[in-house]
Design a protein around this motif. Sequence first.
Motif, PDB file in Angstrom:
ATOM      1  N   PHE A 205      37.110  69.420   9.609  1.00  0.00           N
ATOM      2  CA  PHE A 205      37.140  68.812   8.277  1.00  0.00           C
ATOM      3  C   PHE A 205      36.855  67.244   8.932  1.00  0.00           C
ATOM      4  CE2 PHE A 205      41.644  69.562   9.344  1.00  0.00           C
ATOM      5  CZ  PHE A 205      42.005  68.070  10.593  1.00  0.00           C
ATOM      6  N   HIS A 206      36.799  67.087  10.232  1.00  0.00           N
ATOM      7  CA  HIS A 206      37.060  65.323  10.909  1.00  0.00           C
ATOM      8  C   HIS A 206      35.203  65.817  11.484  1.00  0.00           C
ATOM      9  CE1 HIS A 206      37.359  62.341  14.005  1.00  0.00           C
ATOM     10  NE2 HIS A 206      38.271  62.509  13.378  1.00  0.00           N
ATOM     11  N   THR A 207      34.540  64.358  11.825  1.00  0.00           N
ATOM     12  CA  THR A 207      33.549  64.104  11.897  1.00  0.00           C
ATOM     13  C   THR A 207      32.926  64.776  13.581  1.00  0.00           C
ATOM     14  OG1 THR A 207      31.757  61.872  12.786  1.00  0.00           O
ATOM     15  CG2 THR A 207      34.153  62.110  13.610  1.00  0.00           C
ATOM     16  N   HIS A 208      34.144  64.554  14.016  1.00  0.00           N
ATOM     17  CA  HIS A 208      33.671  65.209  15.904  1.00  0.00           C
ATOM     18  C   HIS A 208      33.824  66.936  15.761  1.00  0.00           C
ATOM     19  CE1 HIS A 208      35.490  65.097  20.280  1.00  0.00           C
ATOM     20  NE2 HIS A 208      35.075  65.140  19.823  1.00  0.00           N
ATOM     21  N   SER A 274      35.153  64.224  25.627  1.00  0.00           N
ATOM     22  CA  SER A 274      35.978  63.814  25.203  1.00  0.00           C
ATOM     23  C   SER A 274      35.935  63.383  24.683  1.00  0.00           C
ATOM     24  CB  SER A 274      37.867  63.900  26.632  1.00  0.00           C
ATOM     25  OG  SER A 274      38.849  62.592  25.781  1.00  0.00           O
ATOM     26  N   GLY A 275      36.871  62.864  23.117  1.00  0.00           N
ATOM     27  CA  GLY A 275      37.054  61.922  22.166  1.00  0.00           C
ATOM     28  C   GLY A 275      37.218  61.503  21.004  1.00  0.00           C
ATOM     29  N   SER A 276      37.162  60.951  20.647  1.00  0.00           N
ATOM     30  CA  SER A 276      38.605  60.621  19.152  1.00  0.00           C
ATOM     31  C   SER A 276      39.732  59.751  19.430  1.00  0.00           C
ATOM     32  CB  SER A 276      38.927  61.666  18.826  1.00  0.00           C
ATOM     33  OG  SER A 276      37.299  62.681  18.030  1.00  0.00           O
ATOM     34  N   ALA A 277      40.222  59.768  20.743  1.00  0.00           N
ATOM     35  CA  ALA A 277      41.432  58.874  20.969  1.00  0.00           C
ATOM     36  C   ALA A 277      40.899  58.522  22.840  1.00  0.00           C
ATOM     37  CB  ALA A 277      42.246  59.893  20.354  1.00  0.00           C
ATOM     38  N   LEU A 296      32.537  63.838  30.513  1.00  0.00           N
ATOM     39  CA  LEU A 296      32.147  62.187  30.094  1.00  0.00           C
ATOM     40  C   LEU A 296      32.761  62.513  28.479  1.00  0.00           C
ATOM     41  CD1 LEU A 296      28.507  62.391  29.021  1.00  0.00           C
ATOM     42  CD2 LEU A 296      29.625  62.345  27.355  1.00  0.00           C
ATOM     43  N   GLU A 297      33.711  60.875  28.673  1.00  0.00           N
ATOM     44  CA  GLU A 297      34.739  60.349  27.689  1.00  0.00           C
ATOM     45  C   GLU A 297      33.170  59.879  26.955  1.00  0.00           C
ATOM     46  OE1 GLU A 297      37.904  57.975  27.800  1.00  0.00           O
ATOM     47  OE2 GLU A 297      38.232  58.016  26.103  1.00  0.00           O
ATOM     48  N   ARG A 298      33.348  59.591  25.351  1.00  0.00           N
ATOM     49  CA  ARG A 298      32.632  58.962  24.014  1.00  0.00           C
ATOM     50  C   ARG A 298      32.989  58.096  23.563  1.00  0.00           C
ATOM     51  NH1 ARG A 298      34.216  60.803  19.950  1.00  0.00           N
ATOM     52  NH2 ARG A 298      34.144  62.792  19.130  1.00  0.00           N
ATOM     53  N   TYR A 299      32.541  57.966  22.664  1.00  0.00           N
ATOM     54  CA  TYR A 299      33.537  56.856  21.565  1.00  0.00           C
ATOM     55  C   TYR A 299      32.907  56.863  20.382  1.00  0.00           C
ATOM     56  CZ  TYR A 299      34.315  52.190  19.279  1.00  0.00           C
ATOM     57  OH  TYR A 299      34.492  51.327  18.156  1.00  0.00           O
ATOM     58  N   GLY A 300      33.685  56.575  19.281  1.00  0.00           N
ATOM     59  CA  GLY A 300      32.663  56.997  18.148  1.00  0.00           C
ATOM     60  C   GLY A 300      34.036  56.669  17.117  1.00  0.00           C
ATOM     61  N   MET A 301      33.502  56.703  15.242  1.00  0.00           N
ATOM     62  CA  MET A 301      34.741  56.709  14.545  1.00  0.00           C
ATOM     63  C   MET A 301      33.460  56.865  13.115  1.00  0.00           C
ATOM     64  SD  MET A 301      34.543  53.030  14.020  1.00  0.00           S
ATOM     65  CE  MET A 301      35.993  52.515  13.019  1.00  0.00           C
ATOM     66  N   THR A 302      34.682  57.704  12.367  1.00  0.00           N
ATOM     67  CA  THR A 302      34.079  58.338  11.073  1.00  0.00           C
ATOM     68  C   THR A 302      32.634  57.611  10.212  1.00  0.00           C
ATOM     69  OG1 THR A 302      35.975  59.459  10.959  1.00  0.00           O
ATOM     70  CG2 THR A 302      34.272  58.829   8.803  1.00  0.00           C
ATOM     71  N   GLU A 303      32.882  56.186  10.213  1.00  0.00           N
ATOM     72  CA  GLU A 303      31.941  55.301   9.581  1.00  0.00           C
ATOM     73  C   GLU A 303      30.716  55.240  10.474  1.00  0.00           C
ATOM     74  OE1 GLU A 303      35.392  54.624  10.226  1.00  0.00           O
ATOM     75  OE2 GLU A 303      35.681  52.916   8.135  1.00  0.00           O
ATOM     76  N   THR A 304      30.392  55.689  11.415  1.00  0.00           N
ATOM     77  CA  THR A 304      29.174  55.533  12.657  1.00  0.00           C
ATOM     78  C   THR A 304      29.192  56.186  13.370  1.00  0.00           C
ATOM     79  OG1 THR A 304      30.460  54.770  14.849  1.00  0.00           O
ATOM     80  CG2 THR A 304      30.726  52.766  12.795  1.00  0.00           C
ATOM     81  N   THR A 320      36.549  54.201  30.610  1.00  0.00           N
ATOM     82  CA  THR A 320      35.669  53.470  29.976  1.00  0.00           C
ATOM     83  C   THR A 320      34.627  54.334  29.306  1.00  0.00           C
ATOM     84  OG1 THR A 320      33.570  54.313  30.953  1.00  0.00           O
ATOM     85  CG2 THR A 320      35.158  52.517  31.929  1.00  0.00           C
ATOM     86  N   VAL A 321      34.618  53.265  27.793  1.00  0.00           N
ATOM     87  CA  VAL A 321      33.536  55.041  27.165  1.00  0.00           C
ATOM     88  C   VAL A 321      32.162  54.851  27.062  1.00  0.00           C
ATOM     89  CG1 VAL A 321      35.484  55.225  24.763  1.00  0.00           C
ATOM     90  CG2 VAL A 321      33.885  53.508  25.085  1.00  0.00           C
ATOM     91  N   GLY A 322      32.006  54.094  28.359  1.00  0.00           N
ATOM     92  CA  GLY A 322      30.220  54.485  28.889  1.00  0.00           C
ATOM     93  C   GLY A 322      29.688  53.378  27.443  1.00  0.00           C
TER      94      GLY A 322
HETATM   95  P1  AMP Z   1      37.980  58.101  13.295  1.00  0.00           P
HETATM   96  O1  AMP Z   1      37.560  57.299  12.273  1.00  0.00           O
HETATM   97  O2  AMP Z   1      39.212  59.343  13.035  1.00  0.00           O
HETATM   98  O3  AMP Z   1      37.515  59.330  14.222  1.00  0.00           O
HETATM   99  O4  AMP Z   1      38.452  57.494  14.337  1.00  0.00           O
HETATM  100  C1  AMP Z   1      37.901  56.231  15.017  1.00  0.00           C
HETATM  101  C2  AMP Z   1      38.987  55.707  16.127  1.00  0.00           C
HETATM  102  O5  AMP Z   1      39.343  56.433  16.849  1.00  0.00           O
HETATM  103  C3  AMP Z   1      37.887  54.716  16.384  1.00  0.00           C
HETATM  104  O6  AMP Z   1      37.946  53.881  16.057  1.00  0.00           O
HETATM  105  C4  AMP Z   1      38.592  54.299  17.671  1.00  0.00           C
HETATM  106  O7  AMP Z   1      39.917  53.089  17.473  1.00  0.00           O
HETATM  107  C5  AMP Z   1      39.347  55.729  18.273  1.00  0.00           C
HETATM  108  N1  AMP Z   1      38.706  56.480  19.212  1.00  0.00           N
HETATM  109  C6  AMP Z   1      37.465  57.789  19.294  1.00  0.00           C
HETATM  110  N2  AMP Z   1      36.959  57.385  20.615  1.00  0.00           N
HETATM  111  C7  AMP Z   1      37.790  57.127  21.027  1.00  0.00           C
HETATM  112  C8  AMP Z   1      38.123  56.603  22.527  1.00  0.00           C
HETATM  113  N3  AMP Z   1      36.652  58.042  23.811  1.00  0.00           N
HETATM  114  N4  AMP Z   1      38.638  55.937  23.253  1.00  0.00           N
HETATM  115  C9  AMP Z   1      39.379  54.700  22.559  1.00  0.00           C
HETATM  116  N5  AMP Z   1      39.385  55.316  21.497  1.00  0.00           N
HETATM  117  C10 AMP Z   1      38.737  55.697  20.594  1.00  0.00           C
END
Ligand code: AMP
Length: 502
Positions: A205-208, A274-277, A296-304, A320-322
């Motif tokens: 139910f979540h983007t990840h 790893s990601g989402s937190a 390998l850590e990555r960073y994203g969010m629902t909107e992007t 770091t998130v690269g």
């Molecule tokens: P969500 O929209 O539920 O996916 O939450 C997105 C938020 O999760 C982001 O705006 C960040 O604050 C946090 N987030 C996602 N990936 C990471 C990461 N690798 N390190 C730190 N925060 C993260």
Amino acid sequence: MANHLYDALFGRHEGSERDFLILPDHGNISYAAFAERAARFAGALVASGLKPGDRVALQLEKSPDMLAVIVGAFRAGIVFLPLNTAYTAAEVEYFVADAGAKLLLCDGRAEPALAPVAAGCGAALAVLNADGTGSFAEAAAVADPLPVAARAADDLAALLYTSGTTGRSKGAMMSHANLLSNAEVLAAYWRFTADDVLLHALPIFHTHGLFVATNVALLAGCPMIFLPKFDADEVIRHLPQATTMMGVPTFYTRLLDDPRLTRDLVAGMRLFISGSAPLLAETHRQWEARTGHRILERYGMTETNMNTSNPYEGERRAGTVGFPLPGVEMKVCDAEGRALPQGEIGTIEVRGPNVFQGYWNMPEKTAEELRTNGFFITGDLGAIDADGYVSIVGRGKDLIISGGFNVYPKEVELALDALPGVLESAVIGVPHPDFGEAVVAVIVPEPGAAPDPEAIRAALGQSLAKFKQPKHIAVRAALPRNTMGKVQKAALRQELRHVFVP
Ligand code: AMP
């Protein structure tokens, strides 16, 4: 007729007898069988009166059928909103009403509570159980497979409601192109091929788990070992058959707690993501020491969708998130959106084909967060170092302003986590009569340790300026986390709001 996302995800695989879903103890589902199932669910959606662009809400336990409904919705051009299974009936009512959903699909157990909700919103209700039973499964069994509906790149594919820890949850409008462009970038960046086997233990139910994991696997044409949820025993049982896993940090910490996690167990793996937190640097180190793999850590969010990733080859730098992904522009900005000098902490803004179209029915919120020049104000605070690595220091709303000074919780948390006896920590701001806000730390001791708050305060005195030092330290057995492993700071702020004021 062309369907931007469906054709790319399934065009090459529709008739393929290769495995798509590996279901422990329940056999496997081939790409061809899955596409056929999705086409029938698409037929059942249309038979329920939905047309392209209409919305269907799903509050379902993770199952192959839930995924087939989602793919069926792509195929039919119907917009779906997946809802966290933890939401109450009152919460579901808000989403169904806000989205104007014409159909709500739920588990049989939830039907008595959700039937009045659906009726009140003028939506139909149907049941789809994780074991493949229910009225919607029956409707799909007799439905004609629906031909693929035409959908353009900018057509809406999904509404993903943000977790909304403050204020109302917002429906992020994700287009076909938003989802496909990101999946293409990720599949290439992480070198996915048809020879991979992705261990999938995330919710869908979540983007990840939904887009990052599933769409990447579909594009690569590889199978997924599809587990209903994260369960350390099951993950350990299936790791030897997998080549990759995507997880939230808690997957990694829980696996590290298990002595069965060894180099031998993961000898066939090529990539852990790893990601989402935030992943603690310490977890990164422990994982490498135990398994020989650098996460390998990555960073994203629902909107992007996904914005940055550590490199596949090259240094995966802990903490770091690269780098920004190909096609993603990223700036660290002040409040007006002006780029700050390299190395300074500010708000991360991103622009690219991955960035959503805006919030459903909320033009003012969209205007506040999505600039007219296309940059989205993520609300995350971060910095980019001289080598280009991006670090996230927290959410903007978690920034603490104590006596006029900015305190970034992450900096204090890192100092706390480095102390002996501290397993992890969360730092928040709470109301304070003199300082406006005061820094408060919540710490979780390592098993068997009993850290002394006074000793902690003394140790921090060596490393942190006075205004950053916690004025109160609470000890807890665990931090409150949601299913994606995010620490619920709002809950901690609520719990500790009266430490300094009545
Ligand atoms: P969500 O929209 O539920 O996916 O939450 C997105 C938020 O999760 C982001 O705006 C960040 O604050 C946090 N987030 C996602 N990936 C990471 C990461 N690798 N390190 C730190 N925060 C993260």
